[in-house]
Design a protein around this motif. Structure first.
Motif, PDB file in Angstrom:
ATOM      1  N   LEU A   1       0.840  -1.195   0.000  1.00  0.00           N
ATOM      2  CA  LEU A   1       0.000   0.000   0.000  1.00  0.00           C
ATOM      3  C   LEU A   1       0.873   1.241   0.000  1.00  0.00           C
ATOM      4  CD1 LEU A   1      -2.599  -1.150   2.690  1.00  0.00           C
ATOM      5  CD2 LEU A   1      -2.847  -1.241   0.204  1.00  0.00           C
ATOM      6  N   SER A   2       0.467   2.240  -0.793  1.00  0.00           N
ATOM      7  CA  SER A   2       1.247   3.472  -0.880  1.00  0.00           C
ATOM      8  C   SER A   2       0.676   4.601  -0.039  1.00  0.00           C
ATOM      9  CB  SER A   2       1.333   3.932  -2.342  1.00  0.00           C
ATOM     10  OG  SER A   2       0.034   4.159  -2.869  1.00  0.00           O
ATOM     11  N   HIS A   3      -0.568   4.505   0.397  1.00  0.00           N
ATOM     12  CA  HIS A   3      -1.177   5.600   1.151  1.00  0.00           C
ATOM     13  C   HIS A   3      -0.968   5.375   2.653  1.00  0.00           C
ATOM     14  CE1 HIS A   3      -4.729   2.891   1.715  1.00  0.00           C
ATOM     15  NE2 HIS A   3      -4.464   2.567   0.471  1.00  0.00           N
ATOM     16  N   PRO A   4      -0.822   6.459   3.418  1.00  0.00           N
ATOM     17  CA  PRO A   4      -0.447   6.337   4.832  1.00  0.00           C
ATOM     18  C   PRO A   4      -1.611   6.154   5.796  1.00  0.00           C
ATOM     19  CG  PRO A   4      -0.436   8.642   4.195  1.00  0.00           C
ATOM     20  CD  PRO A   4      -0.784   7.860   2.961  1.00  0.00           C
ATOM     21  N   PHE A   5      -2.861   6.215   5.309  1.00  0.00           N
ATOM     22  CA  PHE A   5      -4.006   6.140   6.206  1.00  0.00           C
ATOM     23  C   PHE A   5      -5.005   5.110   5.718  1.00  0.00           C
ATOM     24  CE2 PHE A   5      -2.401  10.427   6.857  1.00  0.00           C
ATOM     25  CZ  PHE A   5      -2.308  10.480   8.247  1.00  0.00           C
ATOM     26  N   GLY A   6      -5.806   4.608   6.662  1.00  0.00           N
ATOM     27  CA  GLY A   6      -6.922   3.741   6.352  1.00  0.00           C
ATOM     28  C   GLY A   6      -8.083   4.076   7.264  1.00  0.00           C
ATOM     29  N   VAL A   7      -9.098   3.218   7.281  1.00  0.00           N
ATOM     30  CA  VAL A   7     -10.276   3.425   8.123  1.00  0.00           C
ATOM     31  C   VAL A   7     -10.409   2.238   9.064  1.00  0.00           C
ATOM     32  CG1 VAL A   7     -12.778   3.705   8.148  1.00  0.00           C
ATOM     33  CG2 VAL A   7     -11.419   4.809   6.353  1.00  0.00           C
ATOM     34  N   TRP A   8     -10.318   2.522  10.346  1.00  0.00           N
ATOM     35  CA  TRP A   8     -10.333   1.485  11.383  1.00  0.00           C
ATOM     36  C   TRP A   8     -11.751   1.305  11.925  1.00  0.00           C
ATOM     37  CZ3 TRP A   8     -10.821   2.033  16.940  1.00  0.00           C
ATOM     38  CH2 TRP A   8     -10.557   0.857  17.643  1.00  0.00           C
TER      39      TRP A   8
ATOM     40  N   ALA B   1     -21.678  -9.059   6.248  1.00  0.00           N
ATOM     41  CA  ALA B   1     -20.676  -9.360   5.228  1.00  0.00           C
ATOM     42  C   ALA B   1     -19.425  -9.996   5.812  1.00  0.00           C
ATOM     43  CB  ALA B   1     -20.303  -8.090   4.479  1.00  0.00           C
ATOM     44  N   GLY B   2     -19.306 -10.022   7.159  1.00  0.00           N
ATOM     45  CA  GLY B   2     -18.146 -10.655   7.777  1.00  0.00           C
ATOM     46  C   GLY B   2     -17.119  -9.719   8.348  1.00  0.00           C
ATOM     47  N   LEU B   3     -17.375  -8.418   8.347  1.00  0.00           N
ATOM     48  CA  LEU B   3     -16.443  -7.477   8.965  1.00  0.00           C
ATOM     49  C   LEU B   3     -16.459  -7.638  10.475  1.00  0.00           C
ATOM     50  CD1 LEU B   3     -17.095  -4.259   6.844  1.00  0.00           C
ATOM     51  CD2 LEU B   3     -15.091  -5.763   6.743  1.00  0.00           C
ATOM     52  N   GLU B   4     -15.310  -7.312  11.113  1.00  0.00           N
ATOM     53  CA  GLU B   4     -15.183  -7.437  12.556  1.00  0.00           C
ATOM     54  C   GLU B   4     -14.560  -6.158  13.123  1.00  0.00           C
ATOM     55  OE1 GLU B   4     -12.914 -10.862  13.540  1.00  0.00           O
ATOM     56  OE2 GLU B   4     -14.302 -12.283  12.565  1.00  0.00           O
ATOM     57  N   THR B   5     -14.813  -5.928  14.411  1.00  0.00           N
ATOM     58  CA  THR B   5     -14.172  -4.816  15.101  1.00  0.00           C
ATOM     59  C   THR B   5     -12.656  -4.997  15.054  1.00  0.00           C
ATOM     60  OG1 THR B   5     -16.064  -4.552  16.581  1.00  0.00           O
ATOM     61  CG2 THR B   5     -13.974  -3.595  17.294  1.00  0.00           C
ATOM     62  N   GLY B   6     -11.948  -3.929  14.718  1.00  0.00           N
ATOM     63  CA  GLY B   6     -10.494  -3.998  14.607  1.00  0.00           C
ATOM     64  C   GLY B   6      -9.996  -4.137  13.189  1.00  0.00           C
ATOM     65  N   ASP B   7     -10.893  -4.457  12.243  1.00  0.00           N
ATOM     66  CA  ASP B   7     -10.482  -4.524  10.844  1.00  0.00           C
ATOM     67  C   ASP B   7     -10.080  -3.132  10.352  1.00  0.00           C
ATOM     68  OD1 ASP B   7     -11.012  -7.213  10.806  1.00  0.00           O
ATOM     69  OD2 ASP B   7     -12.936  -7.035   9.753  1.00  0.00           O
ATOM     70  N   LEU B   8      -9.135  -3.104   9.427  1.00  0.00           N
ATOM     71  CA  LEU B   8      -8.658  -1.850   8.849  1.00  0.00           C
ATOM     72  C   LEU B   8      -9.018  -1.836   7.366  1.00  0.00           C
ATOM     73  CD1 LEU B   8      -7.048   0.726   9.621  1.00  0.00           C
ATOM     74  CD2 LEU B   8      -5.007  -0.436   8.767  1.00  0.00           C
ATOM     75  N   LEU B   9      -9.959  -0.950   6.988  1.00  0.00           N
ATOM     76  CA  LEU B   9     -10.390  -0.850   5.598  1.00  0.00           C
ATOM     77  C   LEU B   9      -9.384  -0.011   4.811  1.00  0.00           C
ATOM     78  CD1 LEU B   9     -14.199  -0.113   6.177  1.00  0.00           C
ATOM     79  CD2 LEU B   9     -13.052  -2.337   5.976  1.00  0.00           C
TER      80      LEU B   9
END
Length: 354
Positions: A269-276, A289-297
């Motif tokens: 990944l080249s970008h420095p941020f995501g969505v937690w 859909a299977g997402l969980e707390t703590g996943d980083l989008l």
């Protein structure tokens, strides 16, 4: 003393006076006209003064009218277009269709409420004026960095162009407002927010509006939060076009998060941020859909998520009922899920994006 000795002393005194340097006194200065001394500004002061000079004339006092014509409350706003478009807080103009504006030069104007969005605490007004009004430029809030100098300008308690300065403390905050709703993509700063300055601009060192201050965060005394300018621009466009903001929802509580450099390199990944993901609605599309707390989008439909505002834009009106592909990281591993957003409704207040 004899006449001869006196003559010698006088001759000696005259010789000393001729050889002694002549002292010249400076010309007298009138007491009521002291010399002007221009104090040079340091770098910090120059940045603040420049920001105030550029944006201050566009800051207005906002006072909504009740049905009986009485003034109810007071806040601030900023003109962002020469034809009189004004950004302010939703809670400042709540329930009003007509508001009054007072400009920095003392002009009293009327304005109508084009629309407001309680989910971001933003409202858009249209000032009634035949004159071209001073206006400020919206900046790119995504370029902000923690520690960067920012200036808050408002009209607290009816005073015009009151200024406080501080630094960006954090970006991408998600906090609950006074009605229990989550307000997304907030800028946190230690520039103090005085009563009545809510709705005023947060300005960077180049004189661009990078946020709109909000003061309705429960338990946030001593802190200032501002809605990011990128989010404000998107909301303003929706309100101008539709009169309201329709949104898709994933049923999750999210915050912008920095990607550790080693993790980003390992994941390509080249970008420095995501969505937690900080929380999930048990009945929401994200959980299904299977997402969980703590996943980083990290991406949506192949587009990088460089900040929370990217996800908010992806969840616009066109996303409702349409499947989207999310890329995420969990415990150091990349994975993908397909999720179909639903329309966000006011009843679901515990969800950040629903």
């Amino acid at each position: 003393m004899s006449r001869t000795k006196a003559s010698k002393y006088q001759t000696f005194a005259r010789a000393i006076r001729r050889e002694a340097p002549q002292r010249r006194l400076p010309p007298p200065v009138a007491a009521d006209h002291p010399p002007a001394v221009e104090t040079p500004l340091d770098g910090y002061s120059r940045v603040v003064v420049t920001a105030v000079e550029q944006v201050g004339p566009a800051v207005v006092r906002v006072h909504p009218f009740r049905a009986d014509g009485a003034v109810e409350g007071v806040g601030s706003g900023v003109i962002v277009a020469p034809d009189g478009l004004v950004l302010t807080n939703s809670h400042v103009v709540r329930g009003a269709s007509l508001v009054g504006l007072r400009t920095q030069d003392g002009r009293e104007l009327r304005a109508r409420v084009i629309g407001d969005d309680p989910d971001t605490d933003l409202a858009v007004l249209r000032a009634e004026s035949e004159m071209v009004l001073p206006h400020a430029q919206l900046g790119d809030s995504k370029t902000l960095r923690p520690g960067q100098l920012v200036v808050a300008i408002g009209a607290p308690l009816g005073f015009d162009a009151t200024v406080t300065a501080g630094v960006v403390s954090a970006l991408g905050r998600s906090l609950r407002g006074e009605r229990g709703r989550m307000i997304e993509d907030l800028i946190q700063t230690d520039a103090s927010l005085n009563p009545g300055s809510s709705g005023g601009p947060l300005v960077d060192g180049a004189g661009r509006v990078v946020g709109v201050a909000t003061a309705i965060i429960v338990g946030a005394q001593g802190l200032c939060f501002a809605i990011a300018a990128n989010t404000a621009a998107w909301v303003m466009g929706e309100l101008l076009q539709h009169g309201r903001v329709r949104r898709g929802a994933l049923g999750l509580v999210a915050q912008q998060a920095a990607l550790p450099r080693d993790l980003a390199r390992a994941m390509g990944l080249s970008h420095p941020f995501g969505v937690w993901i900080a929380g999930l609605d048990p009945q929401g599309p994200g959980r299904a859909a299977g997402l969980e707390t703590g996943d980083l989008l990290t991406a949506v439909d192949g587009r990088p998520l460089r900040g929370l505002d990217d996800l908010l834009r992806a969840l616009g009106p066109e996303s409702i009922g349409r499947a989207m592909r999310l890329e995420a990281i969990r415990q150091g591993r990349r994975f993908e899920v397909t999720v179909t957003p639903r329309e966000r409704t006011p009843e679901r207040r515990l969800e950040a994006l629903a």
